[in-house]
Design an enzyme around this catalytic site. Structure first.
Site, PDB file in Angstrom:
ATOM      1  N   GLY A   1       0.825  -1.206   0.000  1.00  0.00           N
ATOM      2  CA  GLY A   1       0.000   0.000   0.000  1.00  0.00           C
ATOM      3  C   GLY A   1       0.858   1.254   0.000  1.00  0.00           C
ATOM      4  O   GLY A   1       0.521   2.267   0.607  1.00  0.00           O
TER       5      GLY A   1
ATOM      6  N   SER B   1       1.547   3.505  -2.169  1.00  0.00           N
ATOM      7  CA  SER B   1       1.222   4.682  -2.977  1.00  0.00           C
ATOM      8  C   SER B   1       0.234   5.621  -2.300  1.00  0.00           C
ATOM      9  O   SER B   1      -0.029   6.708  -2.799  1.00  0.00           O
ATOM     10  CB  SER B   1       0.648   4.246  -4.330  1.00  0.00           C
ATOM     11  OG  SER B   1      -0.562   3.522  -4.157  1.00  0.00           O
TER      12      SER B   1
ATOM     13  N   ASP C   1      -1.765  -7.931  -6.184  1.00  0.00           N
ATOM     14  CA  ASP C   1      -2.872  -7.919  -5.232  1.00  0.00           C
ATOM     15  C   ASP C   1      -2.445  -8.742  -4.025  1.00  0.00           C
ATOM     16  O   ASP C   1      -2.155  -9.928  -4.150  1.00  0.00           O
ATOM     17  CB  ASP C   1      -4.108  -8.527  -5.899  1.00  0.00           C
ATOM     18  CG  ASP C   1      -5.336  -8.548  -4.998  1.00  0.00           C
ATOM     19  OD1 ASP C   1      -5.210  -8.284  -3.780  1.00  0.00           O
ATOM     20  OD2 ASP C   1      -6.438  -8.854  -5.508  1.00  0.00           O
TER      21      ASP C   1
ATOM     22  N   TYR D   1     -13.394  -3.662  10.017  1.00  0.00           N
ATOM     23  CA  TYR D   1     -12.058  -3.054  10.059  1.00  0.00           C
ATOM     24  C   TYR D   1     -11.395  -3.284  11.414  1.00  0.00           C
ATOM     25  O   TYR D   1     -10.203  -3.621  11.498  1.00  0.00           O
ATOM     26  CB  TYR D   1     -12.190  -1.565   9.764  1.00  0.00           C
ATOM     27  CG  TYR D   1     -10.883  -0.826   9.610  1.00  0.00           C
ATOM     28  CD1 TYR D   1     -10.069  -1.021   8.499  1.00  0.00           C
ATOM     29  CD2 TYR D   1     -10.473   0.100  10.571  1.00  0.00           C
ATOM     30  CE1 TYR D   1      -8.876  -0.321   8.356  1.00  0.00           C
ATOM     31  CE2 TYR D   1      -9.293   0.807  10.432  1.00  0.00           C
ATOM     32  CZ  TYR D   1      -8.498   0.586   9.323  1.00  0.00           C
ATOM     33  OH  TYR D   1      -7.320   1.284   9.179  1.00  0.00           O
ATOM     34  N   SER D   2     -12.172  -3.118  12.490  1.00  0.00           N
ATOM     35  CA  SER D   2     -11.632  -3.347  13.826  1.00  0.00           C
ATOM     36  C   SER D   2     -11.214  -4.805  14.006  1.00  0.00           C
ATOM     37  O   SER D   2     -10.177  -5.089  14.609  1.00  0.00           O
ATOM     38  CB  SER D   2     -12.674  -2.964  14.888  1.00  0.00           C
ATOM     39  OG  SER D   2     -12.997  -1.595  14.811  1.00  0.00           O
TER      40      SER D   2
ATOM     41  N   LYS E   1      -7.881  -5.388  11.974  1.00  0.00           N
ATOM     42  CA  LYS E   1      -6.701  -4.802  12.609  1.00  0.00           C
ATOM     43  C   LYS E   1      -6.425  -5.438  13.967  1.00  0.00           C
ATOM     44  O   LYS E   1      -5.259  -5.549  14.386  1.00  0.00           O
ATOM     45  CB  LYS E   1      -6.870  -3.287  12.750  1.00  0.00           C
ATOM     46  CG  LYS E   1      -6.950  -2.554  11.412  1.00  0.00           C
ATOM     47  CD  LYS E   1      -5.715  -2.786  10.548  1.00  0.00           C
ATOM     48  CE  LYS E   1      -5.711  -1.913   9.317  1.00  0.00           C
ATOM     49  NZ  LYS E   1      -4.515  -2.099   8.468  1.00  0.00           N
TER      50      LYS E   1
ATOM     51  N   ILE F   1      -5.278  10.653  11.058  1.00  0.00           N
ATOM     52  CA  ILE F   1      -4.105  11.134  10.325  1.00  0.00           C
ATOM     53  C   ILE F   1      -4.585  11.901   9.091  1.00  0.00           C
ATOM     54  O   ILE F   1      -5.571  11.521   8.458  1.00  0.00           O
ATOM     55  CB  ILE F   1      -3.193   9.955   9.904  1.00  0.00           C
ATOM     56  CG1 ILE F   1      -2.839   9.096  11.132  1.00  0.00           C
ATOM     57  CG2 ILE F   1      -1.938  10.472   9.209  1.00  0.00           C
ATOM     58  CD1 ILE F   1      -2.071   9.812  12.229  1.00  0.00           C
TER      59      ILE F   1
END
Length: 239
Positions: A8, A10, A59, A150-151, A154, A183
Site C-alpha cells: 500500500g 502509494s 494484489d 475493520y476493527s 486490525k 491522520i
C-alpha cells in the site's frame, strides 16, 4: 543497502513511509495494486532526490501473484524490512453489513499480511536480521461504530504481531505494530472536520503521515533492536 517493502505504498501514509525509508538509505519496493500511477510518480521522485526505489504491482490477497512478484527478487537479496500497510475501509453498521464487505476488509489486512509476510519469512530468517512493522489502527484498540470488519481485521493483525514476534525474536527479527489515530489523508479529511477532531483528539489536531512514518522508520532501524511484540499507538492522546 537493505531492501524494504511497503505494501500500500502509494497512499498517503504509505508514501510517507516510503520516503522515510529511502531517506534512511533503503532500496524501497513500493507496492501498489490500483494506485499504479501514484506509485510510479513516488518512485521517480525518490530517485530524483538521490534515493533508490522501484514499483511492484500485485494484489496482496492473491497468494500466487504475491509469490510471482516477490520470489524473483528474493533470489537476489532478502527483503529485510517489511511494512504491512495495505488495508481498506468498507464501513457499515453491522446489521446492514454485506458479507462481501466483511470478507474483503479481512482479506486485505489479514490474508494480505499472511501472503506477503510468509513469502519473505525464510529468506529474512536466513539473513538473521529483519524488521516487520504492521500498520494497525486505533479502531482495533478502542472500537468504532460502523467498523466492526475493520476493527476485527486490525485486531487480528495485532494478535499476529505478538505471536510472530515470539517466534522470530531469537533470529534477530523484530515484529511490531503501529496503531494510528486520525491522520491527515484524503480519507480522514472526508470523515472528520476540524471541530470533530478538536473534540476527539486531546492535541486538537490530526497527525501527519510523516509523523507515522518517523515512528515506523525508527522501528525499522538498528536502534530498535530490543523492541518487539508491541502495539504502539500514535493518536494525539485519544487513548
Amino acid at each position: 543497502m537493505k531492501h524494504a517493502l511497503v505494501t500500500g505504498g502509494s497512499g498517503g501514509i504509505g508514501s510517507a513511509i516510503c520516503r522515510r525509508l529511502a531517506a534512511d538509505g533503503c532500496h524501497v519496493l513500493i507496492h501498489a495494486n490500483r494506485g499504479v500511477e501514484a506509485a510510479q510518480t513516488l518512485a521517480a521522485d525518490i530517485v530524483a532526490q538521490g534515493g533508490s526505489a522501484q514499483v511492484l504491482l500485485f494484489d496482496v490477497t492473491d497468494s500466487t501473484a504475491v509469490a510471482e512478484a516477490l520470489n524473483p527478487l528474493l533470489e537476489l537479496n532478502p527483503i529485510q524490512i517489511l511494512v504491512n500497510n495495505a488495508g481498506i475501509h468498507d464501513d457499515a453498521i453491522f446489521p446492514g453489513m454485506r458479507a462481501e464487505q466483511w470478507h474483503r476488509v479481512i482479506d486485505v489486512s489479514v490474508n494480505g499480511f499472511f501472503n506477503v509476510t510468509h513469502t519473505l519469512m525464510m529468506p529474512m530468517i536466513r539473513s538473521r536480521w529483519g524488521r516487520i512493522v504492521n500498520v494497525s489502527s486505533v479502531s482495533a484498540l478502542a472500537g468504532n461504530a460502523g467498523q466492526v470488519n475493520y476493527s476485527a481485521a486490525k485486531g487480528a493483525l495485532n494478535s499476529a504481531t505478538k505471536s510472530l514476534a515470539c517466534e522470530v525474536a531469537s533470529r534477530g527479527i523484530t515484529v511490531n505494530a503501529v496503531a494510528p489515530g486520525i491522520i491527515q489523508t484524503s480519507m480522514s479529511e472526508a470523515a472528520f472536520d476540524a471541530s470533530a477532531i478538536a473534540r476527539i483528539v486531546p492535541m486538537k489536531r490530526a497527525g501527519t503521515p510523516a509523523e507515522v512514518a518517523d515512528l515506523i522508520g525508527f522501528l525499522a532501524s538498528p536502534q530498535a533492536a530490543y523492541i518487539t511484540g508491541q502495539i504502539i499507538s500514535i493518536n494525539g492522546g485519544m487513548l
